[in-house]
Write a protein that holds these residues in place. Structure first.
Motif, PDB file in Angstrom:
ATOM      1  N   ALA A 193       0.816  -1.217   0.000  1.00  0.00           N
ATOM      2  CA  ALA A 193       0.000   0.000   0.000  1.00  0.00           C
ATOM      3  C   ALA A 193       0.848   1.265   0.000  1.00  0.00           C
ATOM      4  O   ALA A 193       0.551   2.222  -0.722  1.00  0.00           O
ATOM      5  CB  ALA A 193      -0.933  -0.005   1.213  1.00  0.00           C
ATOM      6  N   VAL A 194       1.914   1.284   0.810  1.00  0.00           N
ATOM      7  CA  VAL A 194       2.681   2.523   0.962  1.00  0.00           C
ATOM      8  C   VAL A 194       3.770   2.693  -0.093  1.00  0.00           C
ATOM      9  O   VAL A 194       4.321   3.782  -0.248  1.00  0.00           O
ATOM     10  CB  VAL A 194       3.314   2.628   2.370  1.00  0.00           C
ATOM     11  N   THR A 195       4.113   1.627  -0.819  1.00  0.00           N
ATOM     12  CA  THR A 195       5.181   1.753  -1.827  1.00  0.00           C
ATOM     13  C   THR A 195       4.656   1.597  -3.250  1.00  0.00           C
ATOM     14  O   THR A 195       5.438   1.613  -4.190  1.00  0.00           O
ATOM     15  CB  THR A 195       6.291   0.704  -1.597  1.00  0.00           C
TER      16      THR A 195
ATOM     17  N   ALA B  33       3.760   3.282  -5.606  1.00  0.00           N
ATOM     18  CA  ALA B  33       3.787   4.567  -6.312  1.00  0.00           C
ATOM     19  C   ALA B  33       5.229   4.964  -6.572  1.00  0.00           C
ATOM     20  O   ALA B  33       6.144   4.513  -5.889  1.00  0.00           O
ATOM     21  CB  ALA B  33       3.103   5.656  -5.470  1.00  0.00           C
TER      22      ALA B  33
ATOM     23  N   TYR C 285       5.412  10.019  -3.101  1.00  0.00           N
ATOM     24  CA  TYR C 285       5.237   8.895  -2.193  1.00  0.00           C
ATOM     25  C   TYR C 285       4.051   9.121  -1.262  1.00  0.00           C
ATOM     26  O   TYR C 285       3.521  10.224  -1.154  1.00  0.00           O
ATOM     27  CB  TYR C 285       6.514   8.672  -1.383  1.00  0.00           C
ATOM     28  N   SER C 286       3.651   8.056  -0.583  1.00  0.00           N
ATOM     29  CA  SER C 286       2.487   8.130   0.305  1.00  0.00           C
ATOM     30  C   SER C 286       2.752   9.107   1.448  1.00  0.00           C
ATOM     31  O   SER C 286       3.906   9.356   1.835  1.00  0.00           O
ATOM     32  CB  SER C 286       2.170   6.742   0.874  1.00  0.00           C
ATOM     33  N   SER C 287       1.678   9.663   1.987  1.00  0.00           N
ATOM     34  CA  SER C 287       1.808  10.658   3.054  1.00  0.00           C
ATOM     35  C   SER C 287       2.472  10.056   4.288  1.00  0.00           C
ATOM     36  O   SER C 287       3.227  10.740   4.988  1.00  0.00           O
ATOM     37  CB  SER C 287       0.435  11.222   3.425  1.00  0.00           C
ATOM     38  N   TRP C 288       2.235   8.763   4.572  1.00  0.00           N
ATOM     39  CA  TRP C 288       2.849   8.133   5.738  1.00  0.00           C
ATOM     40  C   TRP C 288       4.363   8.073   5.591  1.00  0.00           C
ATOM     41  O   TRP C 288       5.101   8.375   6.525  1.00  0.00           O
ATOM     42  CB  TRP C 288       2.282   6.722   5.932  1.00  0.00           C
TER      43      TRP C 288
ATOM     44  N   ARG D 245       6.197  10.005   3.667  1.00  0.00           N
ATOM     45  CA  ARG D 245       6.727  11.382   3.701  1.00  0.00           C
ATOM     46  C   ARG D 245       6.863  11.864   5.140  1.00  0.00           C
ATOM     47  O   ARG D 245       7.880  12.458   5.516  1.00  0.00           O
ATOM     48  CB  ARG D 245       5.813  12.322   2.904  1.00  0.00           C
TER      49      ARG D 245
ATOM     50  N   LYS E 133      11.614   1.279  -1.438  1.00  0.00           N
ATOM     51  CA  LYS E 133      10.642   0.587  -2.280  1.00  0.00           C
ATOM     52  C   LYS E 133      11.286  -0.603  -2.991  1.00  0.00           C
ATOM     53  O   LYS E 133      10.716  -1.701  -3.032  1.00  0.00           O
ATOM     54  CB  LYS E 133      10.067   1.560  -3.311  1.00  0.00           C
TER      55      LYS E 133
END
Length: 271
Positions: free
Chosen positions: A99-101, A103, A122-125, A127, A230
């Protein structure tokens, strides 16, 4: 014979994992050993997870080993509970990592063999994680200690450098962004052009030719770290899948060992 065999296989596996846990624990303790001098942020960042993981593996392995060899059903229940948690955690990690990678593969740069990375992709988490001052201080300490940029210092020409296949960390941390239009002197030494006006790109202002600074304070460096993360998590995903399969197999052996213990108990009662 078959029940005894399954208990033996289960016990042998737990001996192996017990030794593995001891090795991980020893590595964590060695990282903070006094003879290595003052512990760096990187040492402390890696030490605690290693010690916790090593102790957890050893505790679970001991529970499984004693439970199988001494027919202690209570310890096998503890082992199965801990193993079930590990299976659940591994599955959750796989979903979270995807989910978080899922992108950003970096931005292609015209005339360059490498890509450049932007934190906003990248995802807000992720960042928030690297933008946290304490977290980034530890990561930066690791980058400096690992000398990730020193491997670039091979006195290549500009043409050779721009066609090089740089890792995300090298692209983000070891050189200024291409948009800065700095003049190339060597791989980690760039000069600002005449009439340079600061403020156009914060990363251009953050660049320093000091080898301990470079672009370690740049947003592009943080994005490069996430790019490396990632790539690493993609590789870990395969290991994680094999780990889950192994855990499921071992969980099955543990269930067999628990059933064997019950059969042994009932056979004694029957006598």
């Amino acid at each position: 014979m078959a029940p005894r065999c399954s208990n033996t296989v289960f016990a042998v596996f737990n001996v192996v994992t017990l030794l593995l846990g001891a090795a991980v624990l020893a590595a964590g303790i060695y990282a903070s050993a006094p003879h290595r001098g003052a512990a760096t942020d990187c040492d402390r960042f890696l030490r605690t997870p290693a010690i916790v993981l090593g102790v957890a593996i050893m505790v679970a392995s001991l529970a499984g080993l004693v439970g199988a060899c001494c027919r202690a059903s209570a310890l096998l229940w503890i082992y199965l509970f801990l193993t079930g948690l590990l299976i659940l955690a591994a599955l959750c990690f796989a979903g979270f990592a995807f989910a978080v990678t899922n992108a950003s593969a970096g931005q292609a740069v015209s005339g360059r063999g490498f890509r450049e990375y932007r934190l906003g992709d990248y995802s807000s988490w992720l960042r928030r994680t690297v933008e946290d001052g304490r977290n980034w201080g530890r990561i930066r300490s690791c980058l400096v200690e690992a000398k990730v940029c020193r491997s670039l210092q091979s006195n290549r020409t500009l043409d050779e450098f721009v066609n090089a296949n740089l890792s995300p960390v090298q692209s983000g941390c070891c050189k200024p962004p291409t948009a800065c239009n700095f003049a190339y002197q060597n791989e980690t030494y760039w000069t600002k052009p005449p009439g340079y006006v600061s403020g156009a790109d914060p990363d251009c202002d953050a660049w320093s030719n000091e080898q301990s600074e470079l672009c370690y304070g740049c947003q592009s460096c943080k994005a490069g770290v996430l790019g490396n993360l990632k790539n690493s998590w993609k590789k870990i995903a395969f290991v994680n899948a094999a780990f889950v399969v192994l855990l499921v197999v071992v969980y099955g052996f543990g269930c067999c060992a628990l059933r064997n213990n019950r059969r042994h108990k009932y056979s004694l009662v029957g006598k």
